[in-house]
Design a protein around this motif. Structure first.
Motif, PDB file in Angstrom:
ATOM      1  N   UNK A 182       0.834  -1.201   0.000  1.00 22.78           N
ATOM      2  CA  UNK A 182       0.000   0.000   0.000  1.00 22.78           C
ATOM      3  C   UNK A 182       0.868   1.249   0.000  1.00 22.78           C
ATOM      4  N   UNK A 183       1.923   1.235   0.808  1.00 22.00           N
ATOM      5  CA  UNK A 183       2.839   2.369   0.813  1.00 22.00           C
ATOM      6  C   UNK A 183       3.539   2.555  -0.516  1.00 22.00           C
ATOM      7  N   UNK A 184       3.941   1.461  -1.151  1.00 25.26           N
ATOM      8  CA  UNK A 184       4.590   1.543  -2.461  1.00 25.26           C
ATOM      9  C   UNK A 184       3.657   2.156  -3.502  1.00 25.26           C
ATOM     10  N   UNK A 185       2.382   1.785  -3.440  1.00 26.65           N
ATOM     11  CA  UNK A 185       1.409   2.337  -4.391  1.00 26.65           C
ATOM     12  C   UNK A 185       1.260   3.847  -4.211  1.00 26.65           C
ATOM     13  N   UNK A 186       1.457   4.334  -2.998  1.00 24.04           N
ATOM     14  CA  UNK A 186       1.399   5.775  -2.748  1.00 24.04           C
ATOM     15  C   UNK A 186       2.688   6.478  -3.169  1.00 24.04           C
TER      16      UNK A 186
END
Length: 433
Positions: free
Chosen positions: A326-330
């Motif tokens: 999820x952090x990578x997608x942000x």
């Protein structure tokens, strides 16, 4: 974005996805191929993986200048053919020298591709469309790697060296496709945000490294980037994997499920997250990533406590990788386009290459530090990386003070025709605030 730019961007993204698809065929199985199939041992396999990082650190400092002088197309074409030759050679290599040389060729080629592709995306986008362009690139890369890995897993057979030769041949073919794309597209040129440097940009651009090091916001972004990659990607297959098997007692197969969960979250959430990120300040989104990753490390710590049994530990560990995803997608729609928006038009290649060097350094240092800690110092390991993650939030908010309103929130560019100066006036955090 014009129709010409849109068509060029689609071809670039397609070539990028196919090359990631080819990499997915071999990356998960390289260690097994060298150590077991070619019977060269674990030490040689480790050396091969180290060669990838070292080769990247050697070639990347020179890549940016060549991109800025010759353009990204010829650089990408040469890098793709170099990587293709390395992949073919790796599939045929039987001795240590051949394997190491093949790894050097493959590592150099794939490392140079990163800033070349990033520069091509910059040239085919505007500050207001760049966020979505880099998010699409990240999405396609993960999709290609995931699909390639799944198909490669059905082909590979440890008892048949020929199956690995086939995998490397497919990878080589995908790199040739990328070279063909690079050789046939016509690149428009899109400048970065006006006033990327505070003054005398054209005259100082020739200073190269000196100019970059004098750019406070870019230096801050490089420091932030090192911490980002060190605290996440540098731990995936080293420290975090060692911690999971040693402290949490999870089965090795669970690592595969955790990585699959990470990829699935990125693929499923990327464009949902993009809608949320596009209209918000980049610095605050990166700070939010730090908080999400701190939570991920705490969940990993819970997995290592042993409460709830083996099933609960496995579920917590998989959730850790999902939160990282999820952090990578942000991050994908924020960090990479921010590098481009900070760069003067004549130094886009050098800025992208400098950031790629920072990434490679973090990926080299991360496993060296995290691996031993994750295997033996379980409590300190978790505490250390919770603190690193919180540090990401602090560094991101500090970076935001040195960005203009448009650099921090590109959607403002389409809402206003006002050109904002690169650096805010003294005593003010941001124009208009």
């Amino acid at each position: 974005m014009s129709k010409a730019k849109g068509a060029t961007m689609r071809r670039i993204q397609a070539g990028n996805a196919l090359s990631a698809f080819g990499l997915g065929f071999t990356v998960p199985y390289l260690y097994v191929y060298v150590a077991q199939v070619r019977e060269l041992g674990a030490s040689t396999a480790g050396a091969v993986l180290a060669v990838f990082a070292l080769t990247a650190l050697v070639v990347l400092p020179f890549t940016g200048r060549v991109i800025d002088r010759r353009g990204p197309l010829p650089v990408l074409a040469v890098a793709s053919l170099l990587a293709s030759g390395g992949a073919l050679a790796m599939g045929q290599a039987v001795g240590v020298p051949a394997v190491v040389l093949s790894a050097a060729l493959l590592g150099a080629g794939t490392a140079v591709m990163q800033p070349a592709l990033a520069t091509m995306i910059v040239w085919c986008s505007t500050p207001s469309t760049r966020t979505r362009a880099f998010a699409t690139q990240f999405f396609l890369q993960n999709l290609g790697l995931g699909v390639g890995g799944l198909i490669g897993g059905q082909i590979v057979d440890g008892s048949r060296p020929g199956s690995f030769t086939l995998l490397f041949s497919i990878e080589a073919a995908m790199f040739v496709v990328l070279a063909v794309v690079a050789a046939t597209v016509r690149m428009p040129r899109a400048p970065s945000i006006p006033g990327a440097m505070p003054e005398n940009t054209d005259g100082r651009a020739r200073g190269g490294l000196r100019t970059l090091l004098g750019h406070r916001a870019m230096v801050q972004l490089c420091v932030l980037g090192f911490v980002l990659f060190f605290a996440c990607y540098g731990q995936f297959e080293s420290g975090l994997a060692a911690y999971g098997t040693e402290a949490a007692g999870i089965e090795p197969a669970t690592l595969g499920y955790a990585l699959a969960a990470n990829t699935a979250v990125i693929v499923l959430a990327q464009f949902l997250v993009l809608r949320f990120v596009e209209r918000r300040r980049r610095s605050r989104m990166i700070a939010g990533v730090g908080l999400i990753w701190a939570a991920a490390w705490l969940v990993a710590g819970y997995a290592g406590l042993g409460h709830g049994g083996q099933a609960m530990a496995a579920a917590a560990f998989i959730a850790t990788y999902a939160l990282f995803g999820l952090g990578e997608a942000m991050l994908s729609p924020t960090v990479a386009p921010l590098v481009a928006d900070l760069a003067p038009e004549s130094m886009i290649g050098r800025y992208n290459s400098a950031f790629a060097v920072v990434k490679q350094l973090a990926l080299a240092v991360g496993p060296a530090v995290g691996g031993p800690m994750g295997a033996t110092l379980h409590g300190p390991y978790i505490v250390t990386f919770v603190l690193f993650s919180l540090g990401i939030s602090v560094l991101a908010l500090r970076l935001g003070r040195n960005l203009t309103a448009v650099q921090d929130q590109p959607s403002l560019a389409s809402a206003s025709r006002i050109v904002v100066r690169h650096r805010p006036e003294r005593g003010r955090a941001r124009a208009g605030v």
